[in-house]
Design an enzyme around this catalytic site. Structure first.
Site, mmCIF file in Angstrom:
data_model
loop_
_atom_site.group_PDB
_atom_site.id
_atom_site.type_symbol
_atom_site.label_atom_id
_atom_site.label_comp_id
_atom_site.label_asym_id
_atom_site.label_seq_id
_atom_site.Cartn_x
_atom_site.Cartn_y
_atom_site.Cartn_z
ATOM 1 C CG ASP A 67 -0.248 -0.453 2.497
ATOM 2 O OD1 ASP A 67 0.981 -0.323 2.582
ATOM 3 O OD2 ASP A 67 -0.941 -0.955 3.403
ATOM 4 C CG ASN A 136 -8.427 -1.672 12.107
ATOM 5 O OD1 ASN A 136 -7.477 -2.353 11.710
ATOM 6 N ND2 ASN A 136 -8.851 -0.595 11.467
ATOM 7 C CG HIS A 138 -5.504 -2.469 8.940
ATOM 8 N ND1 HIS A 138 -5.547 -1.106 9.149
ATOM 9 C CD2 HIS A 138 -4.209 -2.813 9.162
ATOM 10 C CE1 HIS A 138 -4.352 -0.673 9.472
ATOM 11 N NE2 HIS A 138 -3.514 -1.683 9.493
ATOM 12 C CD GLU A 143 -8.479 0.823 8.063
ATOM 13 O OE1 GLU A 143 -8.160 -0.197 8.721
ATOM 14 O OE2 GLU A 143 -7.998 1.945 8.307
#
Ligand code: PGA
Length: 264
Positions: A67, A136, A138, A143
């Site tokens: 990313d 979280n 990810h 997400e």
């Protein structure tokens, strides 16, 4: 999913580097999927040491990163381009033409996403994908709630992700709000996946990944659908997993450490 339980960050980094170095030597034109973030820094340090001491060569290796932030240029010190240059690429013998990272200032992000998918498929897919995990759940910047069918796309970062990453910036206002990331199905197409998890802040999410079912609300649970995934996790990260469950991992550690030893 194999789970290799290690003592700490240093042992995790050595193990991960041993695995990656083995891949690079076994298949000299491997396609490595690479990650950024605090978790992988120690692994890259070990790979640099291994390259210098044992001449492990990256001459024919191709890399594709997961990313990049949107809206910041390659030269920006907070870009993932710069992260990779500083922490790995400038210190190994990789051909710059073989490095692939999504471009955060593309004029057409849809086009950039399609182009990135094509780069990966033209290379014949990723042989070994390195991953970290967000608090979280990810993977990449996918997400919670991201479709398991997603390919490379633009995402809005969750507040928890921006907060977790603000340590690399001067203030929260400087942390980008969007990023471009390989999708979950892109990641799942990798032939093999190595997920690294270290520290207390990841204990809660790792416990969920291990004990809960497969759900899009915890993106990393998708890895249970992949035939060749290894998680290397340290004691702090595994602190919320009960001892009986942890004993199930003993065999995985023995097999992994017998196979991948870094010669230094
Ligand atoms: P970290 O990030 O290694 O900095 O914890 C991992 C991630 O968000 O995927």
């Amino acid at each position: 999913m194999k789970i290799v339980a290690v003592k700490d960050f240093a042992e995790m980094s050595k193990m991960a580097a041993a695995k990656i170095s083995h891949q690079v030597k076994e298949k000299q034109n491997s396609v490595l999927g690479l990650a950024t973030g605090g978790t992988v820094v120690g692994t890259y340090e070990e790979l640099i040491k291994d390259h210098k001491q044992n001449q492990t060569s990256y001459e024919e290796i191709h890399t594709v990163n997961l990313d990049e932030y949107l809206g910041i240029d390659k030269d920006n010190p907070n870009s993932y381009h710069q992260f990779m240059m500083e922490n790995l690429f400038s210190q190994i013998n990789i051909n710059p033409e073989n490095i692939h990272i999504p471009y955060g200032l593309a004029t057409d992000y849809e086009e950039e996403s399609k182009k990135y998918e094509k780069v990966i498929s033209d290379l014949g897919g990723v042989d070994l994908q390195l991953l970290g995990i967000g608090v979280n759940g990810h993977i990449g910047f996918n997400e919670p709630g991201t479709s398991f069918d997603s390919v490379t796309h633009v995402v809005e970062l969750e507040e928890s992700t921006r907060q977790a990453n603000k340590r690399f910036f001067n203030s929260i206002d400087e942390v980008p709000t969007h990023a471009i990331t390989m999708g979950i199905s892109t990641i799942m197409k990798s032939k093999e996946i190595l997920l690294l998890v270290s520290g207390k802040t990841k204990a809660e999410i790792l416990e969920k990944v291990i004990n809960e079912g497969i759900t899009e609300t915890i993106p990393a649970t998708v890895l249970k659908n992949h035939p060749n995934v290894t998680i290397i996790a340290d004691e702090e990260a595994l602190s919320l997993v009960d001892d009986e469950k942890k004993r199930e991992f003993d065999q995985d550690k023995e097999e992994f450490s017998n196979k991948y030893i870094l010669a230094n």
